[in-house]
Design a protein around this motif. Structure first.
Motif, PDB file in Angstrom:
ATOM      1  N   GLY A 180       0.806  -1.216   0.000  1.00  0.00           N
ATOM      2  CA  GLY A 180       0.000   0.000   0.000  1.00  0.00           C
ATOM      3  C   GLY A 180       0.835   1.259   0.000  1.00  0.00           C
ATOM      4  O   GLY A 180       1.975   1.285   0.457  1.00  0.00           O
ATOM      5  N   GLY A 181       0.233   2.308  -0.533  1.00  0.00           N
ATOM      6  CA  GLY A 181       0.763   3.650  -0.422  1.00  0.00           C
ATOM      7  C   GLY A 181      -0.225   4.435   0.422  1.00  0.00           C
ATOM      8  O   GLY A 181      -1.261   4.884  -0.082  1.00  0.00           O
ATOM      9  N   LEU A 182       0.043   4.545   1.699  1.00  0.00           N
ATOM     10  CA  LEU A 182      -0.968   5.086   2.619  1.00  0.00           C
ATOM     11  C   LEU A 182      -0.897   6.601   2.758  1.00  0.00           C
ATOM     12  O   LEU A 182      -1.851   7.220   3.225  1.00  0.00           O
ATOM     13  N   PHE A 183       0.224   7.200   2.378  1.00  0.00           N
ATOM     14  CA  PHE A 183       0.395   8.641   2.550  1.00  0.00           C
ATOM     15  C   PHE A 183       0.880   9.273   1.248  1.00  0.00           C
ATOM     16  O   PHE A 183       1.546   8.609   0.451  1.00  0.00           O
ATOM     17  N   PRO A 184       0.566  10.557   1.026  1.00  0.00           N
ATOM     18  CA  PRO A 184      -0.282  11.382   1.880  1.00  0.00           C
ATOM     19  C   PRO A 184      -1.753  10.967   1.763  1.00  0.00           C
ATOM     20  O   PRO A 184      -2.194  10.502   0.701  1.00  0.00           O
ATOM     21  N   LEU A 185      -2.500  11.107   2.854  1.00  0.00           N
ATOM     22  CA  LEU A 185      -3.935  10.828   2.784  1.00  0.00           C
ATOM     23  C   LEU A 185      -4.573  11.700   1.719  1.00  0.00           C
ATOM     24  O   LEU A 185      -4.317  12.897   1.652  1.00  0.00           O
ATOM     25  N   GLN A 186      -5.407  11.090   0.891  1.00  0.00           N
ATOM     26  CA  GLN A 186      -6.081  11.831  -0.170  1.00  0.00           C
ATOM     27  C   GLN A 186      -7.573  11.931   0.138  1.00  0.00           C
ATOM     28  O   GLN A 186      -8.174  10.951   0.584  1.00  0.00           O
ATOM     29  N   PRO A 187      -8.153  13.100  -0.076  1.00  0.00           N
ATOM     30  CA  PRO A 187      -9.597  13.239   0.173  1.00  0.00           C
ATOM     31  C   PRO A 187     -10.397  12.361  -0.781  1.00  0.00           C
ATOM     32  O   PRO A 187     -10.086  12.266  -1.965  1.00  0.00           O
ATOM     33  N   ALA A 188     -11.397  11.690  -0.243  1.00  0.00           N
ATOM     34  CA  ALA A 188     -12.266  10.834  -1.053  1.00  0.00           C
ATOM     35  C   ALA A 188     -13.714  11.226  -0.795  1.00  0.00           C
ATOM     36  O   ALA A 188     -14.087  11.587   0.319  1.00  0.00           O
ATOM     37  N   GLU A 189     -14.512  11.131  -1.826  1.00  0.00           N
ATOM     38  CA  GLU A 189     -15.931  11.495  -1.707  1.00  0.00           C
ATOM     39  C   GLU A 189     -16.738  10.284  -1.247  1.00  0.00           C
ATOM     40  O   GLU A 189     -16.695   9.224  -1.861  1.00  0.00           O
ATOM     41  N   GLN A 190     -17.453  10.454  -0.151  1.00  0.00           N
ATOM     42  CA  GLN A 190     -18.306   9.376   0.324  1.00  0.00           C
ATOM     43  C   GLN A 190     -19.613   9.401  -0.461  1.00  0.00           C
ATOM     44  O   GLN A 190     -20.298  10.410  -0.525  1.00  0.00           O
ATOM     45  N   VAL A 191     -19.908   8.288  -1.106  1.00  0.00           N
ATOM     46  CA  VAL A 191     -21.103   8.156  -1.931  1.00  0.00           C
ATOM     47  C   VAL A 191     -21.900   6.966  -1.414  1.00  0.00           C
ATOM     48  O   VAL A 191     -21.476   6.258  -0.492  1.00  0.00           O
ATOM     49  N   GLU A 192     -23.047   6.754  -2.002  1.00  0.00           N
ATOM     50  CA  GLU A 192     -23.887   5.655  -1.548  1.00  0.00           C
ATOM     51  C   GLU A 192     -23.137   4.321  -1.664  1.00  0.00           C
ATOM     52  O   GLU A 192     -22.690   3.931  -2.739  1.00  0.00           O
ATOM     53  N   GLY A 193     -22.987   3.659  -0.558  1.00  0.00           N
ATOM     54  CA  GLY A 193     -22.377   2.338  -0.543  1.00  0.00           C
ATOM     55  C   GLY A 193     -20.865   2.305  -0.490  1.00  0.00           C
ATOM     56  O   GLY A 193     -20.275   1.220  -0.439  1.00  0.00           O
ATOM     57  N   GLY A 194     -20.207   3.478  -0.482  1.00  0.00           N
ATOM     58  CA  GLY A 194     -18.748   3.436  -0.446  1.00  0.00           C
ATOM     59  C   GLY A 194     -18.090   4.775  -0.700  1.00  0.00           C
ATOM     60  O   GLY A 194     -18.628   5.826  -0.330  1.00  0.00           O
ATOM     61  N   TRP A 195     -16.959   4.751  -1.381  1.00  0.00           N
ATOM     62  CA  TRP A 195     -16.131   5.945  -1.580  1.00  0.00           C
ATOM     63  C   TRP A 195     -15.641   6.024  -3.024  1.00  0.00           C
ATOM     64  O   TRP A 195     -15.318   5.007  -3.634  1.00  0.00           O
ATOM     65  N   MET A 196     -15.585   7.247  -3.544  1.00  0.00           N
ATOM     66  CA  MET A 196     -14.930   7.500  -4.826  1.00  0.00           C
ATOM     67  C   MET A 196     -13.500   7.920  -4.526  1.00  0.00           C
ATOM     68  O   MET A 196     -13.256   8.927  -3.855  1.00  0.00           O
ATOM     69  N   VAL A 197     -12.569   7.121  -5.006  1.00  0.00           N
ATOM     70  CA  VAL A 197     -11.161   7.303  -4.640  1.00  0.00           C
ATOM     71  C   VAL A 197     -10.390   7.842  -5.833  1.00  0.00           C
ATOM     72  O   VAL A 197     -10.510   7.345  -6.950  1.00  0.00           O
ATOM     73  N   ASN A 198      -9.560   8.845  -5.546  1.00  0.00           N
ATOM     74  CA  ASN A 198      -8.804   9.513  -6.605  1.00  0.00           C
ATOM     75  C   ASN A 198      -7.559  10.135  -5.981  1.00  0.00           C
ATOM     76  O   ASN A 198      -7.636  10.770  -4.935  1.00  0.00           O
TER      77      ASN A 198
END
Length: 386
Positions: free
Chosen positions: A119-137
């Motif tokens: 994993g690449g855990l840092f830097p933490l990236q903001p993710a949008e919480q959507v129905e049922g989970g997260w949009m990760v970018n």
């Protein structure tokens, strides 16, 4: 394998399994460094000796290896090559993954317990919480072992401060949803392949995310052991292996040729004998500290006792101390070798660079001494230390 298995029997079996593997590591370490990652064919070899099932829940086929057993395995691998030891140390990653829902873990280990996670855990990236989970970018640093991983994790947080579920968490994705940016160009631990990871607008279901260091959903002894402290220990123990390799190299050189200046052989110089003895005592003392403290906490856990802040602090202190001592011992051995070691193909060059990079890890910085000292003196440690 039971957590209560006879340690001598366990050690003997590990010895038999690791001997041919260590020989192959030594034969191929230049290859790993040149390509800057440990390839999948060798990851398969690490799986065969149990590296990647050591922290898998026993209910999903894991070996139930104690922290001491796993640390000893990584230490021995690291004597042969620090980069392989570093990549192998991520066999401990299932202690993180134990915070996933149990149903998700059943899917994760459906094909078997030998799962490689990076994993690449840092830097933490903001993710949008959507129905049922997260949009990760986003893009993340230091994805060690990413080219040989079965699953990858990236660190995310809520895009809006205060949003529900805003605690920092890890999103778990299959490799095909992650781009590896081939940019690992460093002085040491060259073969770890710690490239950047990039994710572009991928949906990750809620049940495939977890809070790093969060409460595990698996009730087995290993998941009561302090997660962050263990993560630091398995990285730091690489430097015990490097320090040992450096002493072994000087030992091998000591009876060799006379110096080009006509000076006596290394073994005939009193200052060399003194420094090697000091290094041996220093490395063995740090090693004993690691395994004594780890064993003490582990057996307390097996007895059913809750882990205390003092125990967490002690384990974190062992990690930063062995990383520091391994680096100091390696530097000292490099100094004893004189001009012989300045050539880029000399083994002590590799050991020097690898040990320095291990010590640079964020989990192993000088601030850990401050946190441990605070706990000892009964004042609040820095945030996140415990």
């Amino acid at each position: 394998m039971s957590v209560m298995e006879n340690p001598a029997a366990l050690a003997a079996r590990e010895e038999d399994a690791l001997v041919p593997l260590l020989a192959e590591i030594r034969a191929r370490r230049e290859e790993f460094a040149a390509q800057r990652f440990v390839p999948k064919d060798f990851i398969a070899q690490l799986k065969k000796v149990g590296v990647y099932r050591a922290a898998t829940p026993q209910c999903f086929g894991g070996s139930g290896l104690s922290p001491m057993g796993f640390l000893q395995m990584i230490e021995r691998i690291s004597v042969a090559d620090a980069s392989v030891g570093w990549v192998a140390s991520f066999g401990s990653a299932s202690v993180y993954l134990a915070a996933l829902p149990k149903e998700t873990q059943a899917k994760l280990y459906a094909k078997g317990p030998d799962l490689t996670f990076a994993g690449g855990l840092f830097p933490l990236q903001p993710a949008e919480q959507v129905e049922g989970g997260w949009m990760v970018n986003g893009t993340w640093k230091f994805g060690s072992g990413c080219k040989g991983a079965d699953m990858l994790g990236v660190g995310i947080g809520a895009a809006v401060p205060g949003q529900a579920g805003s605690k920092p968490r890890t999103a778990v994705l299959p490799p095909e949803q992650v781009e590896i940016i081939d940019n690992w160009d460093v002085m040491g631990l060259v073969g770890t392949g710690s490239h950047d990871l990039k994710v572009s607008q991928q949906f990750v279901p809620e049940e495939w995310t977890f809070i790093r260091g969060g409460v595990p959903t698996i009730d087995e002894p290993l998941y009561r052991y302090p997660t962050i402290a263990y993560a630091a220990q398995v990285l730091a123990v690489v430097n015990l292996g490097v320090g040992r390799a450096a002493i072994d190299e000087i030992n091998q050189m000591s009876g060799g040729r006379v110096a080009i200046t006509g000076a006596p052989k290394l073994a005939d110089r009193s200052y060399v004998r003194i420094e090697v003895a000091k290094a041996e005592a220093k490395l063995r003392s740090a090693r004993a500290f690691l395994y004594d403290a780890t064993s003490e906490v582990w057996h307390s856990i097996l007895a059913g006792n809750p882990v205390t802040p003092e125990q967490v602090s002690l384990l974190r202190l062992t990690a930063v101390e062995i990383a520091k001592v391994g680096n100091e011992v390696t530097q000292a051995m490099f100094g004893l070798a004189g001009t012989t070691a300045i050539y880029s193909n000399h083994p002590l060059q590799r050991y020097l660079r690898d040990a320095a990079v291990v010590k640079q890890h964020a989990f192993l910085g000088e601030g850990i001494y401050d946190g441990a000292g605070a706990v000892t003196l009964g004042v609040p440690p820095m945030p996140g230390f415990l």
